[in-house]
Design a protein around this motif. Structure first.
Motif, short mmCIF file in Angstrom:
data_model
loop_
_atom_site.label_atom_id
_atom_site.label_comp_id
_atom_site.label_asym_id
_atom_site.label_seq_id
_atom_site.Cartn_x
_atom_site.Cartn_y
_atom_site.Cartn_z
N GLY A 100 0.82 -1.10 0.17
CA GLY A 100 -0.02 -0.20 -0.17
C GLY A 100 0.84 1.15 0.06
N LEU A 101 1.86 1.27 1.02
CA LEU A 101 2.66 2.30 0.85
C LEU A 101 3.40 2.57 -0.48
N PHE A 102 3.57 1.64 -1.08
CA PHE A 102 4.44 1.57 -2.57
C PHE A 102 3.29 2.13 -3.50
N TYR A 103 2.37 1.59 -3.66
CA TYR A 103 1.29 1.79 -4.68
C TYR A 103 0.24 3.01 -4.49
N ALA A 104 -0.10 3.45 -3.29
CA ALA A 104 -1.05 4.50 -3.21
C ALA A 104 -0.40 5.84 -3.60
N ASP A 105 -1.27 6.74 -4.08
CA ASP A 105 -1.01 8.16 -4.66
C ASP A 105 -0.72 8.64 -3.53
N HIS A 106 -1.30 8.47 -2.49
CA HIS A 106 -0.88 9.29 -1.01
C HIS A 106 -1.18 8.59 0.06
N VAL A 107 -0.16 8.67 1.14
CA VAL A 107 -0.31 8.15 2.24
C VAL A 107 -0.64 9.22 3.62
N THR A 108 -1.66 8.64 4.35
CA THR A 108 -1.82 9.61 5.67
C THR A 108 -1.60 8.77 6.88
N THR A 109 -1.10 9.54 8.02
CA THR A 109 -1.28 9.08 9.31
C THR A 109 -2.20 9.77 10.02
N VAL A 110 -2.47 9.10 11.24
CA VAL A 110 -3.69 9.64 12.23
C VAL A 110 -2.98 11.08 12.97
N SER A 111 -1.69 11.46 12.73
CA SER A 111 -1.47 12.62 13.27
C SER A 111 -0.31 13.05 12.66
N PRO A 112 -0.12 14.38 12.73
CA PRO A 112 1.28 15.03 12.14
C PRO A 112 2.67 14.43 12.55
N THR A 113 2.43 14.47 14.01
CA THR A 113 3.63 13.88 14.62
C THR A 113 4.18 12.61 14.28
N TYR A 114 3.19 11.46 14.47
CA TYR A 114 3.36 10.45 13.98
C TYR A 114 3.80 10.00 12.42
N ALA A 115 3.28 11.21 11.77
CA ALA A 115 3.78 10.94 10.22
C ALA A 115 5.18 11.34 10.35
N ARG A 116 5.63 12.09 11.16
CA ARG A 116 7.10 12.49 11.24
C ARG A 116 7.83 11.08 11.87
N GLU A 117 7.37 10.86 12.86
CA GLU A 117 7.98 9.78 13.58
C GLU A 117 8.22 8.32 12.63
N ILE A 118 7.22 8.02 11.82
CA ILE A 118 7.51 6.87 11.10
C ILE A 118 8.28 6.92 9.90
N THR A 119 8.97 8.13 9.78
CA THR A 119 10.17 8.10 8.81
C THR A 119 11.57 7.94 9.86
N THR A 120 11.31 7.66 10.90
CA THR A 120 12.69 7.39 11.60
C THR A 120 12.75 6.03 11.85
N PRO A 121 14.27 5.39 12.19
CA PRO A 121 14.66 4.12 12.27
C PRO A 121 13.87 3.69 13.55
N GLU A 122 13.51 4.35 14.54
CA GLU A 122 12.85 4.01 15.82
C GLU A 122 11.50 3.54 15.83
N LEU A 123 10.83 4.43 14.85
CA LEU A 123 9.28 4.08 14.76
C LEU A 123 8.83 3.77 13.59
N GLY A 124 9.90 3.67 12.44
CA GLY A 124 9.35 3.12 11.22
C GLY A 124 9.21 1.94 10.51
N GLY A 125 9.27 0.99 11.74
CA GLY A 125 8.93 -0.49 11.54
C GLY A 125 9.44 -1.12 10.46
N GLY A 126 10.82 -0.74 10.28
CA GLY A 126 11.56 -1.31 9.17
C GLY A 126 11.25 -0.62 7.76
N LEU A 127 10.12 0.16 7.69
CA LEU A 127 9.73 0.78 6.52
C LEU A 127 10.18 2.30 6.23
N TRP A 128 11.04 2.71 7.23
CA TRP A 128 11.17 4.04 7.29
C TRP A 128 12.18 4.54 5.93
N GLY A 129 12.71 3.80 5.29
CA GLY A 129 13.20 4.24 4.03
C GLY A 129 12.09 4.74 2.97
#
Ligand code: ADP
Length: 491
Positions: free
Chosen positions: A205-234
């Motif tokens: 879904g992350l790869f094929y969706a046109d746009h991805v949202t998360t349910v808060s702005p801070t979490y959207a930043r956090e999932i781009t980090t190795p700590e909270l990115g669940g292996g998908l942060w790249g």
């Protein structure tokens, strides 16, 4: 704008977590803005038992190892159109939408939710004889996350948005299921569904969706980090750099209102805060807590590692020693419950645990509490802290995800960071100090109760996003031509 929500939970019928509330509230808020939003979900037993008439609008063939299904149409009493995917052998089962009654994943969860995603894609192509075709699929979490992939693989031009409610649930399945799921061979790679040798629904879904949202702005930043990115942060970092990752905070249903709460013997508002004291005294009696003039710390939570219950256990003694009491309502991992029961035995009369899921009690604990404990390790959005503020219980929360976005430290609650007992205890001490300063305490409670958490603002943000995404033109490969793909390719 015709938008189809694709979801495994929907609070009117089937609820396992916060996703159900969002899937039920957001379409209604968008409809109030004039959008034609409808909902597709598996025809779980609760859906059929709701007693609403179901009209069959289409029969879909099977695909690879995915069974055929029927698409029904029903209308909720307030006019929202819902399309149940009828596949009795997949969905007519006891348990939660995902788990057996014994708490195990259903072994064919991949086929069950691929069926849902495929049905959504078919609807976006247009169902013969049915007069409604969505222009955009809004998919929620991994159970719906293959829908954007099927759109691409089948050349269907509809656009897609994927919302991540919790990145910790990724929908991983063994690679040998690829053929049964109808995944093209070429798509089983880093630019596709593959995740560390497995099939990753959320990754797809992350790869094929046109746009991805998360349910808060801070979490959207956090999932781009190795700590909270669940292996998908790249991948998430690439999305963020391309402007394709947005955080939109959830709203809170207006039903959460202490002035009109049928579960409370006495309603109250910010001008009748003395009522809270009486509600607290009644709760103390019913929970065998000692009569007390000290603060009551409430907590309503799934009892799981994410929620930081271990920090509560570490700080419980200090809270009790300072004259506080703790009322916990929750259910979850047996080891966490056992740890809390040991604490109850040690602090009888000052700490109570109500084990189980109990909605009336959740309302009463909110109403009775002076403070609310939410030391979550991570929290994509969190509803409980919004409920607590609306009920005049000041949250004491880790500054992460939606907690950081909805609590104003020192004004409507207390935030702590980093995650750990020292910082948590410091925040608890600030709460005790505030409790002793009656003017400050009352001012904070009034400020918290005055915060607006309705769905109007989030619905406007989603509408703007849909309009942007619907305007994206596909490139000659049928994929969205944007910097995102370049960013992903560069990983
Ligand atoms: P999550 O979705 O991670 O569980 P949220 O804070 O977003 O956490 O939402 C939890 C919701 O479930 C809140 O409405 C909360 O009141 C409710 N809840 C959690 N545990 C219980 C329980 N044991 N009994 C009643 N309601 C509960």
């Amino acid at each position: 704008m015709a938008v189809l929500f694709v979801t495994s939970e929907f609070a009117d019928f089937a609820k396992a977590g916060g996703l159900a509330d969002v899937a039920a509230s957001l379409p209604r808020a968008l409809r109030r803005r004039g959008l034609d939003v409808r909902v597709m979900l598996p025809a779980l037993p609760e859906v059929l038992e709701a007693g609403l008439p179901i009209q069959i609008v289409a029969a879909l063939p099977g695909h690879a190892g995915i069974e055929p299904c029927l698409i029904g149409q029903m209308r909720t009493p307030d006019g929202l159109i819902v399309y149940p995917v009828l596949a009795p052998s997949l969905y007519q089962r006891p348990g939660t939408p995902y788990l057996t009654p014994e708490g195990h994943d259903w072994p064919d969860n991949d086929l069950r939710f691929a069926r849902l995603a495929l049905a959504a894609a078919a609807m976006a192509r247009g169902l013969p004889g049915h007069d409604w075709t969505p222009r955009l699929l809004h998919c929620h979490d991994w159970p719906a996350a293959l829908a954007p992939a099927y759109l691409r693989w089948q050349g269907i031009p509809a656009r897609s948005v994927l919302t991540i409610h919790n990145l910790a649930h990724q929908g991983l399945f063994p690679a040998h299921r690829r053929a049964a799921l109808g995944i093209p061979e070429a798509a089983f790679g880093i630019e596709g569904v593959e995740f560390h040798g497995q099939i990753g629904f959320l990754k797809a879904g992350l790869f094929y969706a046109d746009h991805v949202t998360t349910v808060s702005p801070t979490y959207a930043r956090e999932i781009t980090t190795p700590e909270l990115g669940g292996g998908l942060w790249g991948l998430t970092r690439g999305l963020a750099e391309a402007g394709r990752l947005t955080g939109i905070i959830n709203g809170l249903d207006e039903g959460w209102d202490p002035a009109h709460d049928g579960y409370l013997l006495e309603p109250y508002d910010a001008n009748r805060l003395a009522v809270k004291r009486r509600i607290a005294d009644r709760l103390r009696t019913s929970l065998c807590l000692r009569p007390s003039n000290g603060p009551l710390f409430g907590m309503t939570s799934r009892l799981v590692h994410q929620k930081g219950i271990d920090l509560v256990a570490e700080c419980a003694e200090a809270i009790v020693n300072r004259g506080g009491q703790i009322a916990i309502l929750g259910t979850g991992e047996p080891a966490v419950e056992a740890m809390l029961l040991r604490l109850v035995r040690r602090h009888r009369g000052a700490l109570s645990l109500m084990s189980g899921y109990n909605e009336p009690m959740a309302h009463r604990v909110l109403a009775a509490s002076d403070f609310y404990l939410m030391p979550s390790r991570f929290e994509p959005c969190g509803l409980t802290q919004m409920q607590a503020q609306r009920y005049g219980a000041l949250p004491i929360a880790h500054a992460t995800g939606g907690l950081a976005d909805t609590i104003v430290d020192g004004e409507t609650g207390f935030l702590f960071s980093p995650f750990g007992p020292l910082a948590f205890m410091h925040a608890i001490d600030r709460a005790f100090t505030t409790y002793r300063d009656k003017d400050k305490f009352e001012a904070m409670r009034r400020a918290a109760m005055g915060l607006q958490f309705d769905w109007a603002g989030p619905a406007e943000e989603y509408e703007n996003l849909y309009r942007t995404v619907a305007g994206i033109e596909p490139d000659r490969h049928g994929r969205s031509s944007t910097p995102m793909l370049r960013a992903v390719n560069a990983l």
